[in-house]
Scaffold this motif. Structure first.
Motif, short mmCIF file in Angstrom:
data_model
loop_
_atom_site.label_atom_id
_atom_site.label_comp_id
_atom_site.label_asym_id
_atom_site.label_seq_id
_atom_site.Cartn_x
_atom_site.Cartn_y
_atom_site.Cartn_z
N MET A 12 77.42 25.81 66.73
CA MET A 12 78.61 25.94 65.89
C MET A 12 79.12 27.38 65.90
O MET A 12 78.35 28.31 65.70
CB MET A 12 78.29 25.52 64.45
CG MET A 12 77.84 24.08 64.33
SD MET A 12 79.01 22.89 65.02
CE MET A 12 80.43 23.20 64.00
N PRO A 13 80.42 27.55 66.10
CA PRO A 13 80.98 28.90 66.10
C PRO A 13 81.24 29.41 64.69
O PRO A 13 81.28 28.65 63.73
CB PRO A 13 82.31 28.70 66.85
CG PRO A 13 82.70 27.30 66.52
CD PRO A 13 81.39 26.53 66.44
N GLN A 41 75.39 30.62 60.25
CA GLN A 41 75.15 31.90 59.59
C GLN A 41 73.75 32.45 59.81
O GLN A 41 73.60 33.62 60.03
CB GLN A 41 75.41 31.76 58.09
CG GLN A 41 76.86 31.40 57.81
CD GLN A 41 77.11 31.17 56.34
OE1 GLN A 41 76.24 31.33 55.50
NE2 GLN A 41 78.33 30.80 56.00
N ASP A 42 72.74 31.63 59.75
CA ASP A 42 71.36 32.11 59.78
C ASP A 42 70.67 31.68 61.08
O ASP A 42 70.50 30.49 61.32
CB ASP A 42 70.61 31.54 58.58
CG ASP A 42 69.22 32.13 58.41
OD1 ASP A 42 68.71 32.78 59.35
OD2 ASP A 42 68.63 31.91 57.34
N PRO A 43 70.25 32.64 61.92
CA PRO A 43 69.57 32.29 63.16
C PRO A 43 68.31 31.45 62.95
O PRO A 43 67.89 30.73 63.85
CB PRO A 43 69.21 33.65 63.77
CG PRO A 43 70.18 34.61 63.16
CD PRO A 43 70.47 34.08 61.79
N ALA A 44 67.73 31.50 61.75
CA ALA A 44 66.55 30.67 61.46
C ALA A 44 66.89 29.19 61.49
O ALA A 44 66.01 28.35 61.64
CB ALA A 44 65.95 31.05 60.10
N ASP A 45 68.18 28.87 61.35
CA ASP A 45 68.63 27.48 61.35
C ASP A 45 69.09 27.00 62.73
O ASP A 45 69.53 25.86 62.88
CB ASP A 45 69.79 27.29 60.36
CG ASP A 45 69.38 27.55 58.92
OD1 ASP A 45 68.20 27.32 58.59
OD2 ASP A 45 70.25 27.95 58.14
N ASP A 46 69.00 27.85 63.74
CA ASP A 46 69.55 27.56 65.07
C ASP A 46 69.20 26.17 65.60
O ASP A 46 70.07 25.46 66.10
CB ASP A 46 69.07 28.59 66.11
CG ASP A 46 69.92 29.84 66.12
OD1 ASP A 46 70.91 29.90 65.36
OD2 ASP A 46 69.59 30.75 66.89
N ASN A 47 67.94 25.78 65.53
CA ASN A 47 67.51 24.52 66.15
C ASN A 47 67.53 23.33 65.21
O ASN A 47 67.19 22.22 65.61
CB ASN A 47 66.12 24.69 66.78
CG ASN A 47 66.21 25.57 68.01
OD1 ASN A 47 67.10 25.41 68.83
ND2 ASN A 47 65.30 26.52 68.12
N VAL A 90 69.18 20.26 63.24
CA VAL A 90 70.24 19.33 63.61
C VAL A 90 71.39 19.48 62.60
O VAL A 90 71.19 19.31 61.40
CB VAL A 90 69.72 17.88 63.63
CG1 VAL A 90 70.86 16.90 63.86
CG2 VAL A 90 68.63 17.72 64.69
N MET A 91 72.57 19.82 63.10
CA MET A 91 73.75 19.90 62.25
C MET A 91 74.35 18.52 62.04
O MET A 91 74.82 18.19 60.96
CB MET A 91 74.80 20.83 62.85
CG MET A 91 75.82 21.25 61.82
SD MET A 91 77.56 21.19 62.23
CE MET A 91 77.88 19.66 62.98
N PRO A 104 85.19 22.53 63.89
CA PRO A 104 84.93 22.92 65.28
C PRO A 104 84.77 21.76 66.25
O PRO A 104 84.96 21.91 67.44
CB PRO A 104 83.63 23.73 65.19
CG PRO A 104 83.54 24.18 63.79
CD PRO A 104 84.22 23.12 62.96
N TRP A 105 84.44 20.56 65.74
CA TRP A 105 84.26 19.41 66.63
C TRP A 105 85.57 18.66 66.86
O TRP A 105 85.61 17.60 67.46
CB TRP A 105 83.17 18.47 66.13
CG TRP A 105 83.33 17.99 64.73
CD1 TRP A 105 83.98 16.85 64.32
CD2 TRP A 105 82.86 18.60 63.55
NE1 TRP A 105 83.95 16.73 62.96
CE2 TRP A 105 83.26 17.80 62.44
CE3 TRP A 105 82.13 19.77 63.28
CZ2 TRP A 105 82.95 18.12 61.13
CZ3 TRP A 105 81.82 20.08 61.98
CH2 TRP A 105 82.23 19.26 60.92
#
Length: 142
Positions: A38-39, A44-50, A52-53, A116-117
């Motif tokens: 997501m752009p 916001q938080d790299p800890a949430d990168d993986n 599932v959105m 964004p989608w």
């Protein structure tokens, strides 16, 4: 109104849960998006990168089981915030009307806007504490 679908929220184990649901219910995921994809302000938080959105699993001819992980910045996933109803309205105008009506006396958690989608999207909690997601997509994948 086209469809109303359940949306489940998890505290970090959405992928595990949906792989389980897929093994039981069958089918293939229509989409799996992660927070790292997501752009801008949506990530916001790299800890949430993986985490599932968003994930969508067809569960019949006209129904989807959808879900995602709740980022740590939103607070813990707990009883009361782990279930939403997702509405796919017929137009942007219909989306605005639903958002305005359902949020009256409640709380607009994310105002309607371009997502964004590619959809027109908003989230709210109605005056009874029920969480809603409104997603108008002029070019749905189904």
């Amino acid at each position: 109104m086209a469809h109303v679908n359940p949306y489940l929220t998890f505290g970090g184990n959405c992928e595990e849960a949906f792989n389980y649901y897929k093994s039981v219910l069958g089918g293939e995921f229509l989409t799996v998006m992660r927070y790292k994809d997501m752009p801008g302000p949506h990530h916001q938080d790299p800890a949430d990168d993986n985490l599932v959105m968003h994930v969508a699993l067809p569960i019949g001819k006209n129904s989807l089981l959808m879900g995602g992980d709740r980022p740590k910045s939103f607070g813990p996933a707990e009883l009361g915030n782990v279930f939403s109803l997702a509405i796919d309205p017929d137009s942007r105008e219909h989306a605005d009307k639903l958002f305005e009506g359902l949020s009256s006396g409640g709380k607009a958690d994310m105002p309607m806007g371009d997502a964004p989608w590619g959809a027109y999207f908003g989230m709210l909690t109605d005056k009874f504490g029920v969480q809603w997601m409104i997603n108008y997509d002029a070019n749905p994948k189904q």
